[in-house]
Motif scaffolding. Structure first.
Motif, PDB file in Angstrom:
ATOM      1  N   LYS A  78      28.329-105.759 -49.429  1.00 46.29           N
ATOM      2  CA  LYS A  78      27.983-105.252 -50.761  1.00 46.29           C
ATOM      3  C   LYS A  78      29.062-104.335 -51.323  1.00 46.29           C
ATOM      4  O   LYS A  78      29.469-104.475 -52.470  1.00 46.29           O
ATOM      5  CB  LYS A  78      26.641-104.520 -50.699  1.00 46.29           C
ATOM      6  N   LEU A  79      29.524-103.380 -50.518  1.00 53.51           N
ATOM      7  CA  LEU A  79      30.447-102.368 -51.024  1.00 53.51           C
ATOM      8  C   LEU A  79      31.915-102.705 -50.807  1.00 53.51           C
ATOM      9  O   LEU A  79      32.782-102.127 -51.455  1.00 53.51           O
ATOM     10  CB  LEU A  79      30.123-101.008 -50.398  1.00 53.51           C
ATOM     11  N   GLN A  80      32.214-103.625 -49.884  1.00 57.84           N
ATOM     12  CA  GLN A  80      33.597-104.000 -49.603  1.00 57.84           C
ATOM     13  C   GLN A  80      33.703-105.518 -49.454  1.00 57.84           C
ATOM     14  O   GLN A  80      34.028-106.028 -48.380  1.00 57.84           O
ATOM     15  CB  GLN A  80      34.084-103.306 -48.332  1.00 57.84           C
ATOM     16  N   PRO A  81      33.429-106.256 -50.535  1.00 58.48           N
ATOM     17  CA  PRO A  81      33.357-107.728 -50.420  1.00 58.48           C
ATOM     18  C   PRO A  81      34.675-108.393 -50.064  1.00 58.48           C
ATOM     19  O   PRO A  81      34.679-109.528 -49.602  1.00 58.48           O
ATOM     20  CB  PRO A  81      32.874-108.163 -51.808  1.00 58.48           C
ATOM     21  N   GLU A  82      35.798-107.703 -50.236  1.00 56.29           N
ATOM     22  CA  GLU A  82      37.090-108.314 -49.928  1.00 56.29           C
ATOM     23  C   GLU A  82      37.384-108.356 -48.440  1.00 56.29           C
ATOM     24  O   GLU A  82      38.288-109.065 -48.005  1.00 56.29           O
ATOM     25  CB  GLU A  82      38.223-107.580 -50.669  1.00 56.29           C
ATOM     26  N   LYS A  83      36.629-107.608 -47.644  1.00 56.24           N
ATOM     27  CA  LYS A  83      36.870-107.569 -46.196  1.00 56.24           C
ATOM     28  C   LYS A  83      35.741-108.298 -45.464  1.00 56.24           C
ATOM     29  O   LYS A  83      34.594-107.905 -45.564  1.00 56.24           O
ATOM     30  CB  LYS A  83      36.908-106.124 -45.700  1.00 56.24           C
ATOM     31  N   PRO A  84      36.067-109.352 -44.723  1.00 59.13           N
ATOM     32  CA  PRO A  84      35.002-110.023 -43.961  1.00 59.13           C
ATOM     33  C   PRO A  84      34.496-109.107 -42.841  1.00 59.13           C
ATOM     34  O   PRO A  84      35.287-108.520 -42.104  1.00 59.13           O
ATOM     35  CB  PRO A  84      35.666-111.270 -43.406  1.00 59.13           C
ATOM     36  N   PRO A  85      33.176-108.949 -42.720  1.00 60.14           N
ATOM     37  CA  PRO A  85      32.642-108.042 -41.698  1.00 60.14           C
ATOM     38  C   PRO A  85      32.776-108.614 -40.295  1.00 60.14           C
ATOM     39  O   PRO A  85      32.765-109.829 -40.090  1.00 60.14           O
ATOM     40  CB  PRO A  85      31.173-107.894 -42.081  1.00 60.14           C
ATOM     41  N   VAL A  86      32.919-107.706 -39.345  1.00 65.46           N
ATOM     42  CA  VAL A  86      32.966-108.067 -37.929  1.00 65.46           C
ATOM     43  C   VAL A  86      31.688-107.543 -37.291  1.00 65.46           C
ATOM     44  O   VAL A  86      31.307-106.389 -37.508  1.00 65.46           O
ATOM     45  CB  VAL A  86      34.208-107.441 -37.248  1.00 65.46           C
ATOM     46  N   TYR A  87      31.034-108.385 -36.516  1.00 65.97           N
ATOM     47  CA  TYR A  87      29.822-107.988 -35.813  1.00 65.97           C
ATOM     48  C   TYR A  87      30.180-107.818 -34.343  1.00 65.97           C
ATOM     49  O   TYR A  87      30.461-108.792 -33.659  1.00 65.97           O
ATOM     50  CB  TYR A  87      28.718-109.032 -35.999  1.00 65.97           C
ATOM     51  N   ASP A  88      30.198-106.568 -33.875  1.00 64.30           N
ATOM     52  CA  ASP A  88      30.553-106.294 -32.491  1.00 64.30           C
ATOM     53  C   ASP A  88      29.614-105.242 -31.907  1.00 64.30           C
ATOM     54  O   ASP A  88      28.588-104.915 -32.512  1.00 64.30           O
ATOM     55  CB  ASP A  88      32.023-105.867 -32.378  1.00 64.30           C
ATOM     56  N   GLN A  89      29.965-104.696 -30.753  1.00 66.90           N
ATOM     57  CA  GLN A  89      29.093-103.746 -30.074  1.00 66.90           C
ATOM     58  C   GLN A  89      28.972-102.426 -30.825  1.00 66.90           C
ATOM     59  O   GLN A  89      28.073-101.637 -30.552  1.00 66.90           O
ATOM     60  CB  GLN A  89      29.555-103.492 -28.631  1.00 66.90           C
ATOM     61  N   THR A  91      28.688-102.308 -34.260  1.00 63.05           N
ATOM     62  CA  THR A  91      27.941-102.551 -35.491  1.00 63.05           C
ATOM     63  C   THR A  91      26.525-102.000 -35.342  1.00 63.05           C
ATOM     64  O   THR A  91      25.853-102.255 -34.350  1.00 63.05           O
ATOM     65  CB  THR A  91      27.896-104.050 -35.812  1.00 63.05           C
ATOM     66  N   VAL A  92      26.093-101.245 -36.354  1.00 59.46           N
ATOM     67  CA  VAL A  92      24.806-100.553 -36.289  1.00 59.46           C
ATOM     68  C   VAL A  92      23.955-100.938 -37.481  1.00 59.46           C
ATOM     69  O   VAL A  92      24.459-101.131 -38.593  1.00 59.46           O
ATOM     70  CB  VAL A  92      25.027 -99.020 -36.277  1.00 59.46           C
ATOM     71  N   VAL A  93      22.642-101.024 -37.242  1.00 62.08           N
ATOM     72  CA  VAL A  93      21.681-101.184 -38.320  1.00 62.08           C
ATOM     73  C   VAL A  93      20.931 -99.854 -38.439  1.00 62.08           C
ATOM     74  O   VAL A  93      20.318 -99.396 -37.477  1.00 62.08           O
ATOM     75  CB  VAL A  93      20.688-102.333 -38.052  1.00 62.08           C
ATOM     76  N   ILE A  94      21.030 -99.244 -39.615  1.00 63.89           N
ATOM     77  CA  ILE A  94      20.261 -98.035 -39.904  1.00 63.89           C
ATOM     78  C   ILE A  94      18.967 -98.504 -40.551  1.00 63.89           C
ATOM     79  O   ILE A  94      18.990 -99.091 -41.641  1.00 63.89           O
ATOM     80  CB  ILE A  94      21.019 -97.088 -40.845  1.00 63.89           C
ATOM     81  N   ILE A 105      20.028-101.395 -43.017  1.00 62.32           N
ATOM     82  CA  ILE A 105      21.354-101.531 -43.623  1.00 62.32           C
ATOM     83  C   ILE A 105      22.390-101.585 -42.507  1.00 62.32           C
ATOM     84  O   ILE A 105      22.367-100.786 -41.589  1.00 62.32           O
ATOM     85  CB  ILE A 105      21.659-100.424 -44.654  1.00 62.32           C
ATOM     86  N   VAL A 106      23.275-102.573 -42.590  1.00 67.02           N
ATOM     87  CA  VAL A 106      24.306-102.778 -41.573  1.00 67.02           C
ATOM     88  C   VAL A 106      25.545-101.990 -41.957  1.00 67.02           C
ATOM     89  O   VAL A 106      26.020-102.072 -43.100  1.00 67.02           O
ATOM     90  CB  VAL A 106      24.662-104.280 -41.437  1.00 67.02           C
ATOM     91  N   VAL A 107      26.059-101.209 -41.000  1.00 69.94           N
ATOM     92  CA  VAL A 107      27.264-100.402 -41.204  1.00 69.94           C
ATOM     93  C   VAL A 107      28.194-100.608 -40.011  1.00 69.94           C
ATOM     94  O   VAL A 107      27.784-101.127 -38.979  1.00 69.94           O
ATOM     95  CB  VAL A 107      26.916 -98.905 -41.384  1.00 69.94           C
ATOM     96  N   ASP A 108      29.448-100.190 -40.167  1.00 69.25           N
ATOM     97  CA  ASP A 108      30.400-100.350 -39.069  1.00 69.25           C
ATOM     98  C   ASP A 108      30.040 -99.473 -37.876  1.00 69.25           C
ATOM     99  O   ASP A 108      30.079 -99.922 -36.738  1.00 69.25           O
ATOM    100  CB  ASP A 108      31.825-100.033 -39.532  1.00 69.25           C
ATOM    101  N   SER A 109      29.724 -98.207 -38.132  1.00 73.48           N
ATOM    102  CA  SER A 109      29.341 -97.301 -37.048  1.00 73.48           C
ATOM    103  C   SER A 109      28.648 -96.088 -37.632  1.00 73.48           C
ATOM    104  O   SER A 109      28.813 -95.769 -38.809  1.00 73.48           O
ATOM    105  CB  SER A 109      30.565 -96.856 -36.231  1.00 73.48           C
TER     106      SER A 109
END
Length: 169
Positions: A78-89, A91-94, A105-109
């Motif tokens: 949503k906020l950074q559509p130009e960067k493909p997200p990476v799902y790794d250890q 990655t956090v869901v708040i 909501i999925v965030v990097d950390s």
């Protein structure tokens, strides 16, 4: 039920002293963000979601969280559509609970919880008429970093979860 209050740089307690508020801080790319800790229900690692047909790209799908169907929104898309997200250890869901509606909501950390006095919060700059600018309630100034403080209800409305935003109004 959790009460959500909007915190502005001018908030003072009844004695004229500056009040403070706690924010959960997280990262999206290289930026630090904060949301009111009182809307946070829990933190979870990212897990596979059930995709919904014809949904927006940032709505990853839903999970079953102890019998509650929870929509999962990837804030990185949503906020950074130009960067493909990476799902790794990391990655956090708040999981947030805003007036009874639960959303992940999925965030990097997730970084930490910080306490900010109203004197530490600056007004958000006027940056045009973007959807995301309406979600920013201020900038938290810490010694070594700056936090973009988000209005959770406005943020959820901007990602298409109108029921949550209407309940918060």
């Amino acid at each position: 039920m959790t009460q959500v209050s909007h915190f502005k740089a001018s908030d003072e307690d009844q004695n004229g002293l500056h009040s403070s508020k706690e924010f959960l801080t997280f990262t999206l790319g290289s930026e630090d963000y904060g949301i009111d800790i009182h809307v946070v229900q829990e933190l979870r690692g990212y897990e596979q979601v059930t995709r919904l047909a014809n949904s927006m790209d940032h709505l990853k799908g839903v999970i079953n969280l102890r019998g509650v169907i929870v929509p999962i929104v990837d804030m990185r898309i949503k906020l950074q559509p130009e960067k493909p997200p990476v799902y790794d250890q990391f990655t956090v869901v708040i999981v947030i609970n805003l007036h009874g509606q639960v959303v992940g909501i999925v965030v990097d950390s997730v970084s930490d919880v910080v306490n900010l006095n109203s004197a530490d919060i600056r007004p958000a700059p006027e940056v045009g008429n973007t959807v995301e600018s309406g979600c920013i309630v201020g900038l938290g100034v810490l010694e070594e970093r700056m936090l973009i403080l988000l209005d959770t209800a406005a943020l959820l409305e901007s990602v298409g979860l109108h029921q949550t935003a209407k309940l918060a109004a």
